[in-house]
Design an enzyme around this catalytic site. Structure first.
Site, PDB file in Angstrom:
ATOM      1  N   ARG A 163     -51.204  -0.744  21.826  1.00 26.70           N
ATOM      2  CA  ARG A 163     -52.084  -2.018  22.395  1.00 26.70           C
ATOM      3  C   ARG A 163     -53.194  -2.110  21.182  1.00 26.70           C
ATOM      4  NH1 ARG A 163     -48.511  -1.759  24.906  1.00 26.70           N
ATOM      5  NH2 ARG A 163     -48.295  -1.715  27.044  1.00 26.70           N
ATOM      6  N   SER A 238     -53.031  -4.803  33.111  1.00 28.62           N
ATOM      7  CA  SER A 238     -53.613  -3.365  33.133  1.00 28.62           C
ATOM      8  C   SER A 238     -55.017  -3.374  32.731  1.00 28.62           C
ATOM      9  CB  SER A 238     -52.626  -2.483  32.142  1.00 28.62           C
ATOM     10  OG  SER A 238     -51.140  -2.885  32.618  1.00 28.62           O
ATOM     11  N   GLU A 335     -58.490  -1.268  28.768  1.00 25.88           N
ATOM     12  CA  GLU A 335     -57.618  -2.126  27.764  1.00 25.88           C
ATOM     13  C   GLU A 335     -58.124  -3.662  27.714  1.00 25.88           C
ATOM     14  OE1 GLU A 335     -53.370  -1.625  28.460  1.00 25.88           O
ATOM     15  OE2 GLU A 335     -53.041  -3.736  27.997  1.00 25.88           O
TER      16      GLU A 335
HETATM   17  C1  LIG Z   1     -50.751 -10.227  35.125  1.00 27.10           C
HETATM   18  C2  LIG Z   1     -50.834  -9.558  33.778  1.00 27.10           C
HETATM   19  C3  LIG Z   1     -49.854  -8.822  33.238  1.00 27.10           C
HETATM   20  C4  LIG Z   1     -49.973  -8.302  31.897  1.00 27.10           C
HETATM   21  N1  LIG Z   1     -48.854  -7.309  31.380  1.00 27.10           N
HETATM   22  C5  LIG Z   1     -48.998  -6.964  30.219  1.00 27.10           C
HETATM   23  C6  LIG Z   1     -47.889  -6.260  29.739  1.00 27.10           C
HETATM   24  O1  LIG Z   1     -47.172  -5.808  30.288  1.00 27.10           O
HETATM   25  N2  LIG Z   1     -48.177  -5.717  28.452  1.00 27.10           N
HETATM   26  C7  LIG Z   1     -49.456  -6.154  27.749  1.00 27.10           C
HETATM   27  O2  LIG Z   1     -49.345  -5.503  26.418  1.00 27.10           O
HETATM   28  N3  LIG Z   1     -50.275  -6.809  28.000  1.00 27.10           N
HETATM   29  C8  LIG Z   1     -50.218  -7.388  29.327  1.00 27.10           C
HETATM   30  N4  LIG Z   1     -51.043  -8.208  29.734  1.00 27.10           N
HETATM   31  C9  LIG Z   1     -52.342  -8.411  28.908  1.00 27.10           C
HETATM   32  C10 LIG Z   1     -52.391  -9.918  28.206  1.00 27.10           C
HETATM   33  O3  LIG Z   1     -51.459 -10.609  28.777  1.00 27.10           O
HETATM   34  C11 LIG Z   1     -52.216  -9.562  26.979  1.00 27.10           C
HETATM   35  O4  LIG Z   1     -53.085  -8.815  26.295  1.00 27.10           O
HETATM   36  C12 LIG Z   1     -51.813 -11.003  26.113  1.00 27.10           C
HETATM   37  O5  LIG Z   1     -51.678 -10.934  24.874  1.00 27.10           O
HETATM   38  C13 LIG Z   1     -53.222 -11.460  26.023  1.00 27.10           C
HETATM   39  O6  LIG Z   1     -52.953 -12.805  25.432  1.00 27.10           O
HETATM   40  P1  LIG Z   1     -53.964 -14.235  25.827  1.00 27.10           P
HETATM   41  O7  LIG Z   1     -53.314 -15.229  24.791  1.00 27.10           O
HETATM   42  O8  LIG Z   1     -54.508 -14.370  27.208  1.00 27.10           O
HETATM   43  O9  LIG Z   1     -55.239 -13.650  24.800  1.00 27.10           O
HETATM   44  P2  LIG Z   1     -56.833 -13.334  25.374  1.00 27.10           P
HETATM   45  O10 LIG Z   1     -57.001 -12.504  26.227  1.00 27.10           O
HETATM   46  O11 LIG Z   1     -57.331 -14.781  25.341  1.00 27.10           O
HETATM   47  O12 LIG Z   1     -57.219 -12.597  23.755  1.00 27.10           O
HETATM   48  C14 LIG Z   1     -56.902 -11.563  23.619  1.00 27.10           C
HETATM   49  C15 LIG Z   1     -57.388 -11.376  21.878  1.00 27.10           C
HETATM   50  O13 LIG Z   1     -56.683 -11.925  21.138  1.00 27.10           O
HETATM   51  C16 LIG Z   1     -57.837 -12.825  20.160  1.00 27.10           C
HETATM   52  N5  LIG Z   1     -57.093 -13.890  20.159  1.00 27.10           N
HETATM   53  C17 LIG Z   1     -56.409 -14.641  20.961  1.00 27.10           C
HETATM   54  N6  LIG Z   1     -56.013 -15.694  19.946  1.00 27.10           N
HETATM   55  C18 LIG Z   1     -56.118 -15.510  18.786  1.00 27.10           C
HETATM   56  C19 LIG Z   1     -55.753 -16.227  17.471  1.00 27.10           C
HETATM   57  N7  LIG Z   1     -55.226 -17.274  17.438  1.00 27.10           N
HETATM   58  N8  LIG Z   1     -56.461 -15.546  16.451  1.00 27.10           N
HETATM   59  C20 LIG Z   1     -57.046 -14.313  16.359  1.00 27.10           C
HETATM   60  N9  LIG Z   1     -57.433 -13.701  17.465  1.00 27.10           N
HETATM   61  C21 LIG Z   1     -56.943 -14.403  18.746  1.00 27.10           C
HETATM   62  C22 LIG Z   1     -59.030 -12.864  21.254  1.00 27.10           C
HETATM   63  O14 LIG Z   1     -60.104 -12.901  20.444  1.00 27.10           O
HETATM   64  C23 LIG Z   1     -59.113 -11.684  22.083  1.00 27.10           C
HETATM   65  O15 LIG Z   1     -59.567 -10.330  21.083  1.00 27.10           O
HETATM   66  C24 LIG Z   1     -50.924  -8.715  31.077  1.00 27.10           C
HETATM   67  C25 LIG Z   1     -51.891  -9.698  31.401  1.00 27.10           C
HETATM   68  C26 LIG Z   1     -51.782 -10.140  33.052  1.00 27.10           C
HETATM   69  C27 LIG Z   1     -52.974 -10.837  33.603  1.00 27.10           C
END
Ligand SMILES: Cc1cc2nc3c(=O)[nH]c(=O)nc-3n(C[C@H](O)[C@H](O)[C@H](O)COP(=O)(O)OP(=O)(O)OC[C@H]3O[C@@H](n4cnc5c(N)ncnc54)[C@H](O)[C@@H]3O)c2cc1C
Length: 339
Positions: A163, A238, A335
């Protein structure tokens, strides 16, 4: 390019925190991004978000929230078993997984149903059921805010770990990802060795030949029984990382508990599921005000009523950290990114 001032972020973070940003700016390509970055008077600091599914806002954000609307999924098929897919950072990552599976391409099916966008998936090195982004990532195309140029980073340049990536450490805030290219395969390559995945997949699909879509459907089914649907219950998945402890510390715990789930890392450290540690503290399903430790998966903190405030989530986070520390002398780290 679109700019909104005093933007309500409650629909833009999956915890459903009712917070606002001084400004919100969305772009659909490099030109728009450059225009935003050079715009005078835009509130600072800048924060790039994706789907807001790994963020916890602790209050209103005083600067400008950036969001990518860079779209498009291009499959590059050279007639070899390997197929590349160049995906716009603003695409839903799960939408891409579904499309790849529907084309019979292996690689991302185990990552199905993870919320969020393709750009953030590469930042986070998302992982599930034995697969991480680093296993399928070819390259990242990003705008380098230091040089003002586009750069292409290969998988090694991204320095992936559990991660974790260069984007979360030494290059935090430096690169804005516009496209991510994944490498997929036409060759039969299901990855079922993690935990009970094979049994769960076989239960749904039987003993015959699998397709990526069959595995995807099985994974989606497993996830739906364990994790709260973001449309119904606010969470960021998580909340805590699984801690790595020394062999001695693991053995000390194992001598006190009958069965300690664990995974021995190549470097000899031992990973213990944070969910198990939290459950041993009696916190599974525990609630405080509007926040709760999810009753089906204690690694997840939820906005149980939809009315939780950032302070309530933060207070429950501290309670979990303190409880695990007091019982196991293990300091859990989040996380979820705190803003
Ligand atoms: C119900 C649920 C289940 C989940 N299950 C998992 C799982 O199984 N495994 C797992 O690894 N994660 C899981 N996650 C966590 C999450 O989905 C991941 O971390 C996901 O990649 C976040 O994506 P996001 O687009 O929402 O990013 P955000 O949460 O909006 O941002 C995450 C990070 O990425 C950066 N960022 C976003 N877009 C860009 C860009 N274009 N350029 C540069 N930086 C950028 C942001 O600044 C921030 O630091 C889960 C979350 C939920 C709510």
């Amino acid at each position: 390019m679109r700019i909104t001032f005093n933007k309500d972020l409650s629909a833009l973070n999956t915890f459903r925190m009712k917070v606002r940003a001084a400004a919100f700016a969305e772009y659909s390509g490099l030109e728009g991004l450059r225009a935003i970055l050079s715009m005078p008077g835009l509130p600072r600091p800048l924060l790039h978000i994706g789907g807001g599914s790994n963020l916890l806002f602790s209050g209103d954000f005083k600067g400008t929230v950036l969001h990518s609307a860079v779209k498009g999924i291009l499959f590059i098929d050279n007639g070899t078993p390997e197929v590349l897919a160049r995906v716009g950072a603003g695409e839903s990552f799960d939408g891409f997984c579904a499309l790849a599976a529907s084309k019979g391409l292996w690689g991302t099916e185990n990552l199905s149903l993870i919320p969020g966008e393709a750009g953030a998936a590469a930042v986070q090195n998302i992982g599930a059921y034995g697969v991480e982004i680093k296993d399928v990532l070819e390259s990242v195309e990003a705008y380098d805010t230091v040089s003002g140029e586009m750069v292409t980073l290969g998988c090694e340049d991204c320095r992936y770990a559990y991660r974790d990536s260069v984007f979360k450490n030494e290059a935090k805030g430096r690169y804005i990802i516009l496209y991510v290219t994944f490498k997929l395969s036409r060759d039969y390559s299901p990855r079922l060795s993690y935990g009970h995945v094979e049994a769960a997949v076989r239960e749904v699909c039987g003993s015959g030949t699998l397709t990526p879509m069959m595995v995807r459907d099985a994974i989606v089914g497993i996830r739906k029984t364990k994790l709260p649907a973001v449309e119904e219950t606010g969470s960021a998945g998580s909340f805590f990382r699984n801690p790595f402890v020394s062999r001695e510390q693991y053995e000390a715990i194992a001598s006190r508990y009958e069965k300690v789930p664990h995974f021995i890392n190549p470097d000899g450290t031992v990973k213990i599921p944070a969910a198990w540690l939290i459950e041993q503290c009696g916190l599974k399903g525990y609630s405080e005000g509007n926040a709760a430790v999810y009753h089906k998966q204690p690694l997840v903190i939820v906005n149980a009523t939809g009315e939780a405030t950032p302070d309530e989530i933060l207070s429950l986070e501290q309670k979990v950290i303190d409880s695990v520390w007091n019982r196991f002398s293990i300091r859990l780290s989040p996380e979820v990114e705190h803003i």
